[in-house]
Design an enzyme around this catalytic site. Structure first.
Site, PDB file in Angstrom:
ATOM      1  CG  ASP A   1       3.457   1.681   0.603  1.00  0.00           C
ATOM      2  OD1 ASP A   1       4.351   1.393   1.415  1.00  0.00           O
ATOM      3  OD2 ASP A   1       3.501   2.678  -0.153  1.00  0.00           O
TER       4      ASP A   1
ATOM      5  CG  ASP B   1       7.548   5.522  -0.901  1.00  0.00           C
ATOM      6  OD1 ASP B   1       6.400   5.300  -1.309  1.00  0.00           O
ATOM      7  OD2 ASP B   1       8.199   4.717  -0.204  1.00  0.00           O
TER       8      ASP B   1
ATOM      9  CG  HIS C   1       7.282   1.270  -3.207  1.00  0.00           C
ATOM     10  ND1 HIS C   1       6.085   1.126  -3.886  1.00  0.00           N
ATOM     11  CD2 HIS C   1       7.074   2.232  -2.281  1.00  0.00           C
ATOM     12  CE1 HIS C   1       5.187   1.966  -3.373  1.00  0.00           C
ATOM     13  NE2 HIS C   1       5.760   2.655  -2.403  1.00  0.00           N
TER      14      HIS C   1
ATOM     15  CB  SER D   1       9.854   1.390   0.350  1.00  0.00           C
ATOM     16  OG  SER D   1      10.006   2.799   0.400  1.00  0.00           O
TER      17      SER D   1
ATOM     18  CG  MET E   1       6.772  11.340  -0.050  1.00  0.00           C
ATOM     19  SD  MET E   1       6.946  11.057   1.710  1.00  0.00           S
ATOM     20  CE  MET E   1       7.021   9.252   1.766  1.00  0.00           C
TER      21      MET E   1
ATOM     22  CG  HIS F   1       3.376   5.541  -3.466  1.00  0.00           C
ATOM     23  ND1 HIS F   1       3.428   5.127  -2.148  1.00  0.00           N
ATOM     24  CD2 HIS F   1       2.219   6.240  -3.587  1.00  0.00           C
ATOM     25  CE1 HIS F   1       2.353   5.541  -1.508  1.00  0.00           C
ATOM     26  NE2 HIS F   1       1.608   6.235  -2.351  1.00  0.00           N
TER      27      HIS F   1
ATOM     28  CG  MET G   1      -1.655   4.536   1.018  1.00  0.00           C
ATOM     29  SD  MET G   1       0.039   4.113   0.548  1.00  0.00           S
ATOM     30  CE  MET G   1       0.954   4.434   2.066  1.00  0.00           C
TER      31      MET G   1
ATOM     32  CG  MET H   1       2.473   9.445  -1.472  1.00  0.00           C
ATOM     33  SD  MET H   1       3.498   8.733  -0.160  1.00  0.00           S
ATOM     34  CE  MET H   1       4.834   8.087  -1.161  1.00  0.00           C
TER      35      MET H   1
HETATM   36  C1  DX5 Z   1       4.828   5.736   3.178  1.00  0.00           C
HETATM   37  C2  DX5 Z   1       5.433   5.111   1.954  1.00  0.00           C
HETATM   38  C3  DX5 Z   1       5.915   3.740   2.124  1.00  0.00           C
HETATM   39  C4  DX5 Z   1       7.042   3.574   3.110  1.00  0.00           C
HETATM   40  C5  DX5 Z   1       6.756   2.296   3.818  1.00  0.00           C
HETATM   41  O1  DX5 Z   1       4.226   6.922   2.831  1.00  0.00           O
HETATM   42  O2  DX5 Z   1       4.468   5.094   0.912  1.00  0.00           O
HETATM   43  O3  DX5 Z   1       6.269   3.145   0.877  1.00  0.00           O
HETATM   44  O4  DX5 Z   1       8.315   3.483   2.557  1.00  0.00           O
HETATM   45  O5  DX5 Z   1       7.634   2.175   4.881  1.00  0.00           O
HETATM   46  P1  DX5 Z   1       7.469   1.038   5.976  1.00  0.00           P
HETATM   47  O6  DX5 Z   1       7.547  -0.277   5.272  1.00  0.00           O
HETATM   48  O7  DX5 Z   1       8.602   1.296   6.904  1.00  0.00           O
HETATM   49  O8  DX5 Z   1       6.123   1.250   6.621  1.00  0.00           O
HETATM   50 ZN    ZN Z   2       4.948   3.938  -0.933  1.00  0.00          ZN
END
Ligand code: DX5
Ligand code: ZN
Length: 214
Positions: free
Chosen positions: A173, A33, A31, A6, A35, A64, A135, A66
């Site tokens: 994840d 993320d 990956h 990620s 947000m 991903h 998750m 969010m």
């Molecule tokens: C959290 C993200 C993850 C995050 C994971 O909301 O969806 O993808 O990057 O990070 P680690 O591996 O540090 O938990």
């Molecule tokens: Zn993620």
């Protein structure tokens, strides 16, 4: 088993370097993320970031989302070069149509489960999705503690796939390390997302190799 670092934990000032580093080290996917500051209490990237990353790597982009109102963003992320688009089941009352829209836009369709959401919720979607993301932390931030209870969801999804002949990949994840990876792999996970374990390290390549051995 596939490994999807990620970029949330990468050095944003040297993002291209950090992406090439994990690609050279044998990562399978990247990956991303996304947000929006509403669905989760953090802000990260939009479609322009995906478009900027696309020419830098040959890795598939595992995006991903969010965000609230995810369907608004599907065409833009597809156009930007996302390979898989994943939407939280909690983020929209129209999750079935959203999966269809992702397919229509030419991407693999993934659905995501928060820690407090049961696998049962996904039952009508399982025949049509390409990926289910479980998750293993509350979404919003990297570097959180793995929630071991979520392994039971992975096992349930693997059993449903086996019984019904479904084809989705199972991804996890949050809080994935060489210590927690065996727990989810044993339960049936196919894809491991790892952010801080890979990037908050002096040797990301060694961390990817350690996950591979797990
Ligand atoms: C959290 C993200 C993850 C995050 C994971 O909301 O969806 O993808 O990057 O990070 P680690 O591996 O540090 O938990
Ligand atoms: Zn993620």
């Amino acid at each position: 088993m596939k490994i999807a670092p990620s970029i949330l934990s990468a050095d944003f000032a040297n993002l291209a370097r950090d992406i090439r580093l994990v690609e050279t080290a044998g990562a399978d996917l990247l990956h991303v993320d996304v947000m929006d500051g509403h669905f989760v209490p953090n802000l990260t990237f939009g479609p322009s970031m995906v478009a900027a990353i696309r020419p830098v790597t040959n890795l598939g982009l595992d995006v991903h989302l969010m965000v609230d109102d995810p369907s608004l963003w599907i065409p833009e992320f597809a156009k930007a070069g996302a390979d898989t688009l994943m939407v939280h089941v909690e983020a929209t009352p129209h999750i079935y149509g959203t999966m269809q829209a992702i397919r229509y836009a030419g991407c693999r369709a993934g659905v995501v489960l928060n820690p407090g959401t049961a696998v049962d919720t996904l039952q009508p979607l399982l025949p049509i999705v390409d990926q289910v993301l479980v998750m293993t932390v509350n979404p919003g931030f990297g570097g959180q503690q793995f929630l071991p209870d979520m392994a039971a969801k992975v096992a349930a999804l693997a059993a449903l796939r086996q019984t019904n002949g479904y084809h989705y990949a199972i991804e996890v994840d949050g809080g994935i390390t060489d210590q927690t990876a065996p727990v989810v792999l044993e339960a049936g996970a196919d894809i491991l997302v790892a952010g801080s374990y890979v990037y908050a390290s002096d040797d990301p390549a060694a961390r990817i190799a350690a996950l591979r051995r797990a």
